[in-house]
Write a protein that holds these residues in place. Sequence first.
Motif, PDB file in Angstrom:
ATOM      1  N   CYS A  90      -2.532   5.820  10.944  1.00  0.00           N
ATOM      2  CA  CYS A  90      -1.164   6.339  11.002  1.00  0.00           C
ATOM      3  C   CYS A  90      -0.902   7.224   9.783  1.00  0.00           C
ATOM      4  CB  CYS A  90      -0.151   5.199  11.031  1.00  0.00           C
ATOM      5  SG  CYS A  90      -0.397   4.014  12.357  1.00  0.00           S
TER       6      CYS A  90
ATOM      7  N   ALA B  44       3.566   3.359  10.979  1.00  0.00           N
ATOM      8  CA  ALA B  44       2.816   2.113  11.200  1.00  0.00           C
ATOM      9  C   ALA B  44       3.730   1.027  11.761  1.00  0.00           C
ATOM     10  CB  ALA B  44       2.172   1.658   9.893  1.00  0.00           C
TER      11      ALA B  44
ATOM     12  N   VAL C  23      -0.635  -4.451   9.370  1.00  0.00           N
ATOM     13  CA  VAL C  23      -0.592  -3.080   8.855  1.00  0.00           C
ATOM     14  C   VAL C  23      -1.407  -3.042   7.576  1.00  0.00           C
ATOM     15  CG1 VAL C  23       0.880  -1.285   7.850  1.00  0.00           C
ATOM     16  CG2 VAL C  23       1.634  -2.525   9.894  1.00  0.00           C
TER      17      VAL C  23
ATOM     18  N   SER D   3      -2.880   2.173   8.464  1.00  0.00           N
ATOM     19  CA  SER D   3      -3.512   1.759   9.718  1.00  0.00           C
ATOM     20  C   SER D   3      -2.783   0.560  10.310  1.00  0.00           C
ATOM     21  CB  SER D   3      -4.985   1.372   9.493  1.00  0.00           C
ATOM     22  OG  SER D   3      -5.700   2.423   8.876  1.00  0.00           O
ATOM     23  N   VAL D   4      -2.867   0.469  11.627  1.00  0.00           N
ATOM     24  CA  VAL D   4      -2.412  -0.720  12.342  1.00  0.00           C
ATOM     25  C   VAL D   4      -3.634  -1.367  12.980  1.00  0.00           C
ATOM     26  CG1 VAL D   4      -0.997  -1.627  14.214  1.00  0.00           C
ATOM     27  CG2 VAL D   4      -0.110   0.182  12.738  1.00  0.00           C
TER      28      VAL D   4
END
Length: 368
Positions: A300, A306, A323, A363-364
């Motif tokens: 993201c 996110a 996350v 990031s997720v």
Amino acid sequence: MPRLATHLVRHARSRHPYLPLLLRTTRDLPSAICELRWLREHVRSQLIPPDRARLKLWNLVKARSRAVPLQYLLGTEHFGDLEIAVAKGVLIPRWETAEAVSELVRRFVAARASEKAGIGGDDERRRVKILDLCTGSGCSALLARHEFLRHGIQSEVLGIDISSRAIGLAKRNLRRLVPRHERASVVFARADVLADSHISTSTSTTDAAPSITSYLSETAINSVFDIVLANPPYISRESYNSSSTARSVRLYEPRLALVPPSQSQSSNDLVPADGDGDVFYPSILRIAGAVSAKLVLMECADLAQAERVARLCGESEWSEVEVWRDEPAGVRDEGENEVGELGVEVRGRKGMVCVRGRGEGRSVVCWR
């Protein structure tokens, strides 16, 4: 952008006549000195006659002064333990992506060792299948394969991208980094992640790429994967056209890999109204579900995006969502892991999304 101080330019010129040109982009002398050294080393490595070498260096310095990314000029970028070939027209790999991929492999290996991710015999635990969406240069797919090999785990990898140029570069990196007898386990192919969502990334009917499901059904590749990686275009049009996106990115890196296409009015995807950079995520989650993935990593732009993506995950079949920041394994000086929470429901449970690491939200991660 503030002007460079005259005394700084004079000092740079006294060190080397090319440094003032590099200062136009780097904006500080130590960075300019480092970049000049790297450019000189790059030219020397080509073993060309002195006259041509001087002209080559001069042209590289001029290009860099126009904000051409250094990675395009050098032809490679370090990505984890790998040195990835880069080329104009394909997104440059970022170190934050490498951090997330390496941490994902570490977590997956630890979970599988404790029989929390995947079941079966020893042979099954020593093999993993990876689907890399929006693969670009192939950097994430190849780094994941490399990291799993360090743990004694073999990988089967499929990397997908809409760009023919990206697929060509990914195949080049495959030849550079993977021994010939092992290359059959890594496939890079052209397909459209959004094809099934009525939002096409293809620019015309003549260059239309198949959907992921069509590609899998038309090939002999087993359509079940353990892990889905995705670094999709996620920058909104507003952010792309503002100062929040670096000038060199807007000028030289491919917009196709940065900004999603406009959402079709006929699409059934529930993309949040506050983020036109979120177009890809519903399709990624749908594909992950279709291939029975156990674990998904989606990159993201920032923590706000996110949180929106984590909410999408929480509304679907994923039982755990996290996350990760730029450095997901990052710790404070006193040795404590950086962990926070987002007020996002996961299957009706409020406040269960951890935010791990240091830096910006990046990031997720979700898993079953």
